[in-house]
Design a protein around this motif. Structure first.
Motif, PDB file in Angstrom:
ATOM      1  N   THR A  53       0.824  -1.283   0.013  1.00  0.00           N
ATOM      2  CA  THR A  53      -0.018  -0.040  -0.141  1.00  0.00           C
ATOM      3  C   THR A  53       0.875   1.283   0.077  1.00  0.00           C
ATOM      4  OG1 THR A  53      -0.122  -0.119   2.471  1.00  0.00           O
ATOM      5  CG2 THR A  53      -1.841  -1.041   1.248  1.00  0.00           C
ATOM      6  N   ALA A  54       1.989   1.244   0.533  1.00  0.00           N
ATOM      7  CA  ALA A  54       3.010   2.370   0.649  1.00  0.00           C
ATOM      8  C   ALA A  54       3.604   2.778  -0.695  1.00  0.00           C
ATOM      9  CB  ALA A  54       3.935   2.260   1.668  1.00  0.00           C
ATOM     10  N   ASP A  55       3.650   1.781  -1.525  1.00  0.00           N
ATOM     11  CA  ASP A  55       4.366   2.054  -2.882  1.00  0.00           C
ATOM     12  C   ASP A  55       5.602   3.058  -3.063  1.00  0.00           C
ATOM     13  OD1 ASP A  55       4.466   1.729  -5.646  1.00  0.00           O
ATOM     14  OD2 ASP A  55       2.980   3.350  -6.048  1.00  0.00           O
ATOM     15  N   GLY A  56       6.476   2.722  -1.952  1.00  0.00           N
ATOM     16  CA  GLY A  56       7.566   3.519  -2.042  1.00  0.00           C
ATOM     17  C   GLY A  56       7.764   4.740  -1.081  1.00  0.00           C
ATOM     18  N   ASP A  57       6.704   4.887  -0.543  1.00  0.00           N
ATOM     19  CA  ASP A  57       6.619   6.279   0.303  1.00  0.00           C
ATOM     20  C   ASP A  57       6.643   5.860   1.892  1.00  0.00           C
ATOM     21  OD1 ASP A  57       5.619   8.333   1.856  1.00  0.00           O
ATOM     22  OD2 ASP A  57       3.896   8.942   0.245  1.00  0.00           O
ATOM     23  N   MET A  58       7.701   6.304   2.423  1.00  0.00           N
ATOM     24  CA  MET A  58       7.909   5.882   3.721  1.00  0.00           C
ATOM     25  C   MET A  58       7.100   6.482   4.733  1.00  0.00           C
ATOM     26  SD  MET A  58       9.999   4.344   5.771  1.00  0.00           S
ATOM     27  CE  MET A  58      11.890   4.137   5.087  1.00  0.00           C
ATOM     28  N   ARG A  59       6.557   7.590   4.321  1.00  0.00           N
ATOM     29  CA  ARG A  59       5.300   8.387   5.237  1.00  0.00           C
ATOM     30  C   ARG A  59       4.248   7.325   5.228  1.00  0.00           C
ATOM     31  NH1 ARG A  59       4.333  12.990   2.940  1.00  0.00           N
ATOM     32  NH2 ARG A  59       6.004  14.251   4.108  1.00  0.00           N
ATOM     33  N   GLN A  60       3.847   6.985   4.190  1.00  0.00           N
ATOM     34  CA  GLN A  60       2.535   6.251   3.928  1.00  0.00           C
ATOM     35  C   GLN A  60       2.520   4.918   4.805  1.00  0.00           C
ATOM     36  OE1 GLN A  60      -0.043   6.615   0.664  1.00  0.00           O
ATOM     37  NE2 GLN A  60      -1.138   6.084   2.440  1.00  0.00           N
ATOM     38  N   GLY A  61       3.718   4.228   4.447  1.00  0.00           N
ATOM     39  CA  GLY A  61       3.982   3.044   5.133  1.00  0.00           C
ATOM     40  C   GLY A  61       3.707   3.189   6.833  1.00  0.00           C
ATOM     41  N   LEU A  62       4.545   4.263   7.280  1.00  0.00           N
ATOM     42  CA  LEU A  62       4.593   4.294   8.748  1.00  0.00           C
ATOM     43  C   LEU A  62       3.173   4.603   9.130  1.00  0.00           C
ATOM     44  CD1 LEU A  62       7.967   6.371   9.473  1.00  0.00           C
ATOM     45  CD2 LEU A  62       7.332   3.937   9.734  1.00  0.00           C
ATOM     46  N   ASN A  63       2.511   5.747   8.495  1.00  0.00           N
ATOM     47  CA  ASN A  63       1.130   6.199   8.816  1.00  0.00           C
ATOM     48  C   ASN A  63       0.127   4.809   8.866  1.00  0.00           C
ATOM     49  OD1 ASN A  63       1.337   8.551   9.588  1.00  0.00           O
ATOM     50  ND2 ASN A  63       1.173   9.269   7.402  1.00  0.00           N
ATOM     51  N   ASN A  64       0.292   3.932   7.703  1.00  0.00           N
ATOM     52  CA  ASN A  64      -0.448   2.807   7.671  1.00  0.00           C
ATOM     53  C   ASN A  64      -0.282   1.877   8.778  1.00  0.00           C
ATOM     54  OD1 ASN A  64      -1.540   3.703   5.526  1.00  0.00           O
ATOM     55  ND2 ASN A  64      -0.681   2.713   3.989  1.00  0.00           N
ATOM     56  N   LEU A  65       0.952   1.555   9.247  1.00  0.00           N
ATOM     57  CA  LEU A  65       1.260   0.769  10.288  1.00  0.00           C
ATOM     58  C   LEU A  65       0.681   1.238  11.525  1.00  0.00           C
ATOM     59  CD1 LEU A  65       2.892  -1.470  11.358  1.00  0.00           C
ATOM     60  CD2 LEU A  65       4.839   0.282  11.631  1.00  0.00           C
ATOM     61  N   GLN A  66       0.671   2.598  11.914  1.00  0.00           N
ATOM     62  CA  GLN A  66       0.202   3.030  13.209  1.00  0.00           C
ATOM     63  C   GLN A  66      -1.334   2.952  13.163  1.00  0.00           C
ATOM     64  OE1 GLN A  66       1.194   7.179  14.061  1.00  0.00           O
ATOM     65  NE2 GLN A  66       0.676   6.865  16.218  1.00  0.00           N
ATOM     66  N   ALA A  67      -1.777   3.302  12.047  1.00  0.00           N
ATOM     67  CA  ALA A  67      -3.343   3.247  11.742  1.00  0.00           C
ATOM     68  C   ALA A  67      -3.867   1.805  11.961  1.00  0.00           C
ATOM     69  CB  ALA A  67      -3.973   3.828  10.394  1.00  0.00           C
ATOM     70  N   THR A  68      -3.273   0.930  11.238  1.00  0.00           N
ATOM     71  CA  THR A  68      -3.458  -0.532  11.588  1.00  0.00           C
ATOM     72  C   THR A  68      -3.597  -0.778  13.163  1.00  0.00           C
ATOM     73  OG1 THR A  68      -2.705  -0.907   9.501  1.00  0.00           O
ATOM     74  CG2 THR A  68      -3.307  -3.010  10.620  1.00  0.00           C
ATOM     75  N   TYR A  69      -2.416  -0.582  13.784  1.00  0.00           N
ATOM     76  CA  TYR A  69      -2.185  -0.782  15.210  1.00  0.00           C
ATOM     77  C   TYR A  69      -3.108  -0.245  15.898  1.00  0.00           C
ATOM     78  CZ  TYR A  69       0.057  -1.193  19.607  1.00  0.00           C
ATOM     79  OH  TYR A  69       0.141  -1.254  20.949  1.00  0.00           O
ATOM     80  N   ALA A  70      -3.478   1.016  15.710  1.00  0.00           N
ATOM     81  CA  ALA A  70      -4.284   1.891  16.693  1.00  0.00           C
ATOM     82  C   ALA A  70      -5.917   1.044  16.432  1.00  0.00           C
ATOM     83  CB  ALA A  70      -4.474   3.358  16.101  1.00  0.00           C
ATOM     84  N   GLY A  71      -6.128   0.607  15.060  1.00  0.00           N
ATOM     85  CA  GLY A  71      -7.471   0.122  15.094  1.00  0.00           C
ATOM     86  C   GLY A  71      -7.766  -1.319  15.399  1.00  0.00           C
ATOM     87  N   PHE A  72      -6.735  -2.151  15.250  1.00  0.00           N
ATOM     88  CA  PHE A  72      -6.917  -3.668  15.525  1.00  0.00           C
ATOM     89  C   PHE A  72      -5.617  -4.169  16.277  1.00  0.00           C
ATOM     90  CE2 PHE A  72      -8.489  -2.548  11.351  1.00  0.00           C
ATOM     91  CZ  PHE A  72      -9.592  -3.487  11.452  1.00  0.00           C
ATOM     92  N   ARG A  73      -4.865  -3.347  16.916  1.00  0.00           N
ATOM     93  CA  ARG A  73      -3.780  -3.969  17.760  1.00  0.00           C
ATOM     94  C   ARG A  73      -3.092  -5.231  17.250  1.00  0.00           C
ATOM     95  NH1 ARG A  73      -2.500  -0.222  21.423  1.00  0.00           N
ATOM     96  NH2 ARG A  73      -3.977   1.385  20.619  1.00  0.00           N
ATOM     97  N   PHE A  74      -3.101  -5.493  15.931  1.00  0.00           N
ATOM     98  CA  PHE A  74      -2.377  -6.485  15.404  1.00  0.00           C
ATOM     99  C   PHE A  74      -2.306  -6.224  13.798  1.00  0.00           C
ATOM    100  CE2 PHE A  74      -2.292 -10.907  13.758  1.00  0.00           C
ATOM    101  CZ  PHE A  74      -0.874 -11.199  14.231  1.00  0.00           C
ATOM    102  N   VAL A  75      -1.014  -6.361  13.516  1.00  0.00           N
ATOM    103  CA  VAL A  75      -0.651  -6.108  11.744  1.00  0.00           C
ATOM    104  C   VAL A  75      -0.984  -7.333  11.111  1.00  0.00           C
ATOM    105  CG1 VAL A  75       0.639  -4.954  10.333  1.00  0.00           C
ATOM    106  CG2 VAL A  75       0.441  -3.835  12.635  1.00  0.00           C
ATOM    107  N   ASN A  76      -1.904  -7.609  10.330  1.00  0.00           N
ATOM    108  CA  ASN A  76      -1.916  -8.737   9.441  1.00  0.00           C
ATOM    109  C   ASN A  76      -2.517  -8.157   8.042  1.00  0.00           C
ATOM    110  OD1 ASN A  76      -4.664  -8.625   9.861  1.00  0.00           O
ATOM    111  ND2 ASN A  76      -4.746 -10.632  10.847  1.00  0.00           N
ATOM    112  N   GLN A  77      -2.513  -9.035   6.969  1.00  0.00           N
ATOM    113  CA  GLN A  77      -2.813  -8.640   5.761  1.00  0.00           C
ATOM    114  C   GLN A  77      -4.300  -8.129   5.910  1.00  0.00           C
ATOM    115  OE1 GLN A  77      -3.601 -11.383   2.115  1.00  0.00           O
ATOM    116  NE2 GLN A  77      -1.617 -11.452   2.814  1.00  0.00           N
ATOM    117  N   GLU A  78      -5.123  -8.835   6.516  1.00  0.00           N
ATOM    118  CA  GLU A  78      -6.620  -8.438   6.329  1.00  0.00           C
ATOM    119  C   GLU A  78      -6.727  -6.979   7.049  1.00  0.00           C
ATOM    120  OE1 GLU A  78      -8.992 -11.204   8.348  1.00  0.00           O
ATOM    121  OE2 GLU A  78     -10.755 -10.274   7.440  1.00  0.00           O
TER     122      GLU A  78
END
Ligand SMILES: Nc1ncnc2c1ncn2[C@@H]1O[C@H](COP(=O)(O)OP(=O)(O)OP(=O)(O)O)[C@@H](O)[C@H]1O
Ligand SMILES: [Mg+2]
Length: 383
Positions: free
Chosen positions: A254-279
């Motif tokens: 999803t980040a497609d080479g954009d580190m900011r997007q990657g970190l934001n997506n990591l934090q958003a997934t963790y904040a929402g689900f407390r676990f980072v998996n594909q789904e």
């Protein structure tokens, strides 16, 4: 007070789409990632790791979570990930001083602003506050500001060690009007013995040529999957985020080479689900599921055009815009294991369809037409 976490969970509640569960690995052929943590341990470790995560210290003094992009913004040039040539050039400048006027150009989230700030800090140390003027697109940078604020700063006397100069940082310089850029030309020259300029932009061609010719151009490119993965793992480990390798693969996709997007997506997934998996990642990022799109491509190649169209219809009915669909489609085709000439044909047709969608013709028919072009290309290749 609305916290980062609240905002994210509100976003999830609004979304009603539930991407299907896919039980197979997402990118079997394109990633050869080396994860130090064995996969088997996750299911048993999750509970423990979640409780460890809650004790992590990412809360600000106000009680809400600091965005990880800011928390983990590198402060030293050497800590910037990727773009080795650009970073090593900047490291030499940080060591030797005598910074030339610089233009840092490249796609978003690749470390341009971070590099300039780190460079200025390393060059000026404790004098940073008085010797650096930082202006970005949120500041007024019209011709008056160039004539007054920038000129005044350039004239200001600051005592600095030999080989060090005042630095004027013009972030997002491509949004400056050409009038303001014109007004900068002479200022850059007159005060060059005491003041240097560092411009960051996404498109260097939006900087007028006379300014370009006064500056050394440092190009940044999109970060590679491995570079993003390394950083994601570092942040996830620091924040004690429980993850599975497929989750990080999905974030990289999803980040497609954009580190900011990657970190934001990591934090958003963790904040929402407390676990980072594909789904969880694809629920948060709300992009068409790559496996779904991959199935569409496989159906076309195998001659099941109707199935491919109904897969497309499903995505379209879920509310994904044609731009979302075609962007994911392009990335899938780029990495799809298929004959080279067919891949090139698919990419060419996708490019044309994307252009038409950008022109405003983003209909379901447009996407169906693209699938039929794929089909024709396959038939021609077989014949
Ligand atoms: N190369 C990198 N190494 C480590 N972290 C990075 C890198 N690039 C981006 N980041 C992370 O992403 C955040 C945003 O980066 P930065 O502001 O430097 O992007 P940018 O290139 O200036 O993007 P834009 O063109 O949108 O202004 C940083 O705070 C940092 O956490
Ligand atoms: Mg920036």
């Amino acid at each position: 007070m609305v916290t980062f976490e609240d905002q994210k969970s509100q976003k999830f509640q609004k979304r009603e789409r539930k991407p299907e569960r896919f039980g197979v690995s997402l990118f079997p052929c394109h990633f050869s990632l080396q994860f130090e943590t064995p996969r088997v341990s996750y299911s048993t470790e999750v509970g423990r790791e979640i409780s460890m995560a809650s004790s992590s210290s990412s809360l600000s003094s106000h009680g809400y979570e600091i965005p990880w992009v800011e928390k983990f913004r590198p402060t030293k040039v050497k800590d910037i990930v990727g773009n080795a040539d650009a970073v090593s050039r900047l490291q030499v400048i940080a060591r030797d001083g005598n910074m030339p006027n610089l233009i840092l150009a490249g796609p978003p989230g690749t470390g341009k602003t971070t590099s300039i700030l780190a460079l200025a800090h390393e060059l000026l140390g404790p004098s940073y506050k008085e010797a650096v003027l930082e202006l970005n697109a949120s500041d007024d940078r019209g011709i008056d500001v160039v004539r007054n604020k920038i000129k005044m700063f350039a004239q200001k006397k600051v005592t600095l060690p030999a080989g060090r100069h005042k630095v004027i940082i013009l972030d997002e310089a491509d949004s400056m009007t050409s009038g303001a850029q014109q007004a900068l030309r002479r200022t850059m020259e007159i005060y060059s013995n005491s003041t240097r300029f560092a411009l960051a932009c996404n498109t260097s061609s939006k900087i007028i040529e006379p300014i370009q010719s006064r500056c050394a151009l440092v190009r940044f490119s999109r970060l590679s999957d491995d570079e993003i993965l390394g950083r994601l793992k570092f942040v996830a480990d620091s924040e004690k985020v429980p993850y599975v390798p497929e989750g990080l693969e999905a974030i990289i996709f999803t980040a497609d080479g954009d580190m900011r997007q990657g970190l934001n997506n990591l934090q958003a997934t963790y904040a929402g689900f407390r676990f980072v998996n594909q789904e969880n990642v694809f629920k948060v990022c709300d992009q068409p599921h790559p496996l779904h799109v991959k199935n569409m491509v496989r159906n076309v190649i195998d001659g099941r055009f109707d199935d491919a169209c109904s897969g497309l219809k499903q995505l379209y009915d879920l509310g994904y815009s044609p731009t979302d669909i075609i962007t994911t489609l392009f990335r899938i085709i780029k990495n799809y294991d298929m004959a080279e000439y067919l891949k090139l044909e698919f990419m060419k047709e996708t490019g044309f369809a994307h252009m038409r969608i950008c022109d405003g013709v983003g209909s379901y028919l447009q996407l169906c037409g693209l699938l039929s072009k794929f089909s024709i290309a396959c038939l021609t290749a077989k014949a």
